[in-house]
Motif scaffolding. Structure first.
Motif: not given
Length: 158
Positions: A46-47, A64-66, A100-101, A135-137
């Motif tokens: 996240i950082e 925008a990261d995944v 997005t996680i 998603r899925g967490l």
């Protein structure tokens, strides 16, 4: 002439493309305590996404990261660490970019649990200029109050 060169460089620069940052470890602690172990925790991922830099050897964020979990990284990530740097209130993870996680992308099963010893701690605080997609967490423990629950006005009573 310098202005024209700068404008030309800006026009030629492509848009930021999303980076995929991979979590390799379910341990959690402060960033200072996690540094240097060559494992990437969710906090470090996240950082990296928030700052568009590499943290502890991770892929640097970019726009925008995944965030995904490496194949075989399954189980429960338990935290009692509050993100004090961004002063969002009692929050485990503060999001200040578009993230997005995706915990299920490699067929993983991941639960993010707030430790039972913590009286009040949110899982995530999302700044007004940011977005968070999960998603899925699976989330467990913690609180879900504070703010206006999706309202973009930070600090409004909820």
């Amino acid at each position: 002439m310098l202005r024209l060169l700068i404008i030309a460089l800006l026009l030629c620069a492509g848009p930021l493309t999303a980076a995929t940052i991979t979590v390799t470890d379910l341990n959690d602690d402060t960033l200072a305590n996690l540094a240097g172990d060559s494992q990437i925790s969710l906090r470090e991922a996240i950082e990296a996404a928030n700052t568009d830099t590499s943290i502890d050897g991770s892929t640097a964020g970019s726009g925008a990261d995944v965030i995904v979990f490496a194949t075989g990284v399954n189980g429960t990530l338990t935290t009692d660490v509050e993100d004090l740097v961004k002063s969002f209130g009692p929050t485990a993870f503060v999001i200040d970019s578009d993230i997005t996680i995706d915990a299920a992308v490699n067929g993983n099963t991941v639960e993010l649990q707030i430790a039972g010893t913590v009286v009040r701690l949110r899982h995530f605080g999302v700044m007004p200029s940011a977005t968070l997609t999960l998603r899925g967490l699976t989330l467990s423990g913690g609180i879900s109050r504070g703010g206006n629950g999706g309202n973009t006005t930070l600090g409004s009573p909820g």
